[in-house]
Scaffold this motif. Structure first.
Motif, PDB file in Angstrom:
ATOM      1  N   LEU A 231     -14.793 -17.985 -61.012  1.00  0.00           N
ATOM      2  CA  LEU A 231     -15.177 -17.550 -59.673  1.00  0.00           C
ATOM      3  C   LEU A 231     -16.691 -17.461 -59.533  1.00  0.00           C
ATOM      4  N   LEU A 232     -17.175 -17.551 -58.316  1.00  0.00           N
ATOM      5  CA  LEU A 232     -18.582 -17.316 -58.029  1.00  0.00           C
ATOM      6  C   LEU A 232     -18.771 -15.869 -57.578  1.00  0.00           C
ATOM      7  N   PHE A 233     -19.992 -15.365 -57.746  1.00  0.00           N
ATOM      8  CA  PHE A 233     -20.261 -13.956 -57.484  1.00  0.00           C
ATOM      9  C   PHE A 233     -21.336 -13.807 -56.413  1.00  0.00           C
ATOM     10  N   PRO A 234     -21.056 -13.094 -55.322  1.00  0.00           N
ATOM     11  CA  PRO A 234     -22.072 -12.874 -54.280  1.00  0.00           C
ATOM     12  C   PRO A 234     -23.037 -11.767 -54.687  1.00  0.00           C
TER      13      PRO A 234
ATOM     14  N   SER B  83     -25.865 -10.807 -53.643  1.00  0.00           N
ATOM     15  CA  SER B  83     -26.494 -10.025 -52.580  1.00  0.00           C
ATOM     16  C   SER B  83     -25.616  -8.872 -52.110  1.00  0.00           C
ATOM     17  N   LEU B  84     -24.325  -8.965 -52.370  1.00  0.00           N
ATOM     18  CA  LEU B  84     -23.406  -7.914 -51.936  1.00  0.00           C
ATOM     19  C   LEU B  84     -23.776  -6.573 -52.549  1.00  0.00           C
ATOM     20  N   TYR B  85     -24.253  -6.595 -53.803  1.00  0.00           N
ATOM     21  CA  TYR B  85     -24.629  -5.357 -54.496  1.00  0.00           C
ATOM     22  C   TYR B  85     -26.133  -5.312 -54.769  1.00  0.00           C
ATOM     23  N   GLN B  86     -26.897  -6.156 -54.080  1.00  0.00           N
ATOM     24  CA  GLN B  86     -28.348  -6.210 -54.249  1.00  0.00           C
ATOM     25  C   GLN B  86     -28.740  -6.450 -55.709  1.00  0.00           C
ATOM     26  N   VAL B  87     -27.997  -7.315 -56.354  1.00  0.00           N
ATOM     27  CA  VAL B  87     -28.312  -7.698 -57.728  1.00  0.00           C
ATOM     28  C   VAL B  87     -29.514  -8.632 -57.718  1.00  0.00           C
ATOM     29  N   SER B  88     -30.467  -8.360 -58.600  1.00  0.00           N
ATOM     30  CA  SER B  88     -31.654  -9.198 -58.720  1.00  0.00           C
ATOM     31  C   SER B  88     -31.308 -10.438 -59.537  1.00  0.00           C
ATOM     32  N   VAL B  89     -31.560 -11.610 -58.962  1.00  0.00           N
ATOM     33  CA  VAL B  89     -31.201 -12.875 -59.604  1.00  0.00           C
ATOM     34  C   VAL B  89     -32.470 -13.592 -60.059  1.00  0.00           C
ATOM     35  N   PRO B  90     -32.585 -13.983 -61.332  1.00  0.00           N
ATOM     36  CA  PRO B  90     -33.745 -14.754 -61.788  1.00  0.00           C
ATOM     37  C   PRO B  90     -33.893 -16.037 -60.976  1.00  0.00           C
ATOM     38  N   PRO B  91     -35.118 -16.428 -60.643  1.00  0.00           N
ATOM     39  CA  PRO B  91     -35.342 -17.606 -59.794  1.00  0.00           C
ATOM     40  C   PRO B  91     -34.751 -18.895 -60.359  1.00  0.00           C
TER      41      PRO B  91
ATOM     42  N   SER C  85     -29.054 -20.880 -60.310  1.00  0.00           N
ATOM     43  CA  SER C  85     -28.433 -21.334 -59.068  1.00  0.00           C
ATOM     44  C   SER C  85     -27.208 -20.475 -58.797  1.00  0.00           C
ATOM     45  N   SER C  86     -26.651 -20.598 -57.610  1.00  0.00           N
ATOM     46  CA  SER C  86     -25.454 -19.820 -57.269  1.00  0.00           C
ATOM     47  C   SER C  86     -24.286 -20.175 -58.185  1.00  0.00           C
ATOM     48  N   TYR C  87     -24.276 -21.400 -58.710  1.00  0.00           N
ATOM     49  CA  TYR C  87     -23.216 -21.829 -59.624  1.00  0.00           C
ATOM     50  C   TYR C  87     -23.189 -20.979 -60.891  1.00  0.00           C
ATOM     51  N   ASP C  88     -24.343 -20.484 -61.319  1.00  0.00           N
ATOM     52  CA  ASP C  88     -24.445 -19.770 -62.590  1.00  0.00           C
ATOM     53  C   ASP C  88     -24.304 -18.260 -62.447  1.00  0.00           C
ATOM     54  N   ILE C  89     -23.988 -17.795 -61.250  1.00  0.00           N
ATOM     55  CA  ILE C  89     -23.802 -16.354 -61.044  1.00  0.00           C
ATOM     56  C   ILE C  89     -22.308 -16.090 -60.910  1.00  0.00           C
ATOM     57  N   ARG C  90     -21.726 -15.553 -61.965  1.00  0.00           N
ATOM     58  CA  ARG C  90     -20.287 -15.341 -62.022  1.00  0.00           C
ATOM     59  C   ARG C  90     -19.969 -13.855 -62.135  1.00  0.00           C
ATOM     60  N   PRO C  91     -18.815 -13.435 -61.636  1.00  0.00           N
ATOM     61  CA  PRO C  91     -18.443 -12.021 -61.747  1.00  0.00           C
ATOM     62  C   PRO C  91     -18.306 -11.616 -63.210  1.00  0.00           C
ATOM     63  N   PRO C  92     -18.646 -10.382 -63.525  1.00  0.00           N
ATOM     64  CA  PRO C  92     -18.462  -9.916 -64.895  1.00  0.00           C
ATOM     65  C   PRO C  92     -16.998  -9.602 -65.172  1.00  0.00           C
ATOM     66  N   THR C  93     -16.682  -9.554 -66.436  1.00  0.00           N
ATOM     67  CA  THR C  93     -15.379  -9.074 -66.869  1.00  0.00           C
ATOM     68  C   THR C  93     -15.533  -7.598 -67.237  1.00  0.00           C
ATOM     69  N   PHE C  94     -14.744  -6.726 -66.623  1.00  0.00           N
ATOM     70  CA  PHE C  94     -14.838  -5.295 -66.891  1.00  0.00           C
ATOM     71  C   PHE C  94     -13.917  -4.936 -68.057  1.00  0.00           C
TER      72      PHE C  94
ATOM     73  N   GLN D 158     -25.468   1.004 -57.251  1.00  0.00           N
ATOM     74  CA  GLN D 158     -26.830   0.907 -57.777  1.00  0.00           C
ATOM     75  C   GLN D 158     -26.828   0.758 -59.296  1.00  0.00           C
ATOM     76  N   ILE D 159     -25.975   1.519 -59.956  1.00  0.00           N
ATOM     77  CA  ILE D 159     -25.891   1.411 -61.419  1.00  0.00           C
ATOM     78  C   ILE D 159     -25.411   0.019 -61.814  1.00  0.00           C
ATOM     79  N   PHE D 160     -24.389  -0.458 -61.119  1.00  0.00           N
ATOM     80  CA  PHE D 160     -23.896  -1.799 -61.395  1.00  0.00           C
ATOM     81  C   PHE D 160     -25.001  -2.837 -61.182  1.00  0.00           C
ATOM     82  N   SER D 161     -25.786  -2.683 -60.134  1.00  0.00           N
ATOM     83  CA  SER D 161     -26.858  -3.627 -59.842  1.00  0.00           C
ATOM     84  C   SER D 161     -27.878  -3.682 -60.975  1.00  0.00           C
ATOM     85  N   ILE D 162     -28.224  -2.528 -61.530  1.00  0.00           N
ATOM     86  CA  ILE D 162     -29.180  -2.483 -62.642  1.00  0.00           C
ATOM     87  C   ILE D 162     -28.628  -3.233 -63.849  1.00  0.00           C
TER      88      ILE D 162
END
Length: 237
Positions: free
Chosen positions: A23-26, A28-36, A39-48, A132-136
């Motif tokens: 899956l892909l991960f949005p 911006s939904l949690y204001q996660v800082s993404v390294p420049p 790409s969006s392809y490389d941002i995947r949801p974590p496994t909890f 916020q904690i998740f975003s960090i």
């Protein structure tokens, strides 16, 4: 069967990035800082995972990329894969002996990534503290993801061409005894050779830099500060 001849193969080391989570991960939904570089392809949801699972995951990860055993972990598996092993390594004949000679083509430097985060740090709907904690934590793990992709995409190919085994049997296409070919290239020995000889040191160096005591302390202080506010339940502005 072909006769051994001087041959200059055309080949490339090609980066291949896979993710265990499809899956892909949005972000911006949690204001996660993404390294420049990501790409969006490389941002995947974590496994909890539970604390016990996190502990088990971190144990075999020598030089593992993690914020801490309590919060997050990025795992990476590195391997080398030929695009078509049988066609790329042709049999040749020399004085009645069967040898193998490399004829070119793509060779994939492949990594498989997964991000794990503690179940207790899962962001909850309408709860700004947990988000916020998740975003960090997630922002930190994406830095590891960016490092791993950079290693296999930019850092490693040029160095792999300079490796002694690569120069001898790939770039110069020297013929190889069938037994040696099977040892190095039909099993994992060539992959392990580049993994342990090149990839592992740079992987460990970048992981230890990201998770240096100073960086870890700063991140932990941010999390602890939010936890204190969360306990007192003061509104976040």
């Amino acid at each position: 069967m072909a006769i051994e001849q001087q041959y200059c193969p055309v080949y490339n080391f090609v980066p291949s990035v896979l993710h265990q989570n499809s899956l892909l991960f949005p972000a911006s939904l949690y204001q996660v800082s993404v390294p420049p570089s990501l790409s969006s392809y490389d941002i995947r949801p974590p496994t909890f995972v539970s604390p016990e699972q996190m502990l088990n995951l971190s144990r075999p990860q020598e030089g593992s990329t993690s914020l801490s055993i309590v919060h997050g972990l990025t795992t990476v598996d590195f391997t080398v894969r030929f695009s078509n092993l049988a066609r790329q390594w042709q049999p040749v004949s020399r004085q009645g002996r069967t040898l193998r000679q490399f004829r070119g083509g793509d060779i994939y430097l492949e990594i498989t990534l997964n991000v794990y985060i503690l179940e207790g740090d899962r962001p909850l709907p309408d709860d700004a503290y947990t988000q916020q904690i998740f975003s960090i934590i997630m922002s930190h793990e994406l830095e590891h993801v960016a490092d791993e992709i950079d290693i296999v995409s930019r850092w490693m190919p040029g160095r792999a061409y300079q490796d002694s085994l690569v120069r001898c049997y790939l770039s110069e296409a020297q013929a190889m005894e069938e037994r040696a070919f099977r040892h190095w290239f039909t099993q994992s020995h060539f992959s392990d050779w580049l993994k342990n000889g090149l990839w592992a040191d740079e992987h460990n160096r970048r992981a230890s830099t990201r998770d240096s005591p100073g960086n870890y302390r700063q991140l932990q202080q941010q999390i602890d500060g939010i936890r204190r506010v969360q306990v007192n339940r003061r509104p976040i502005r």
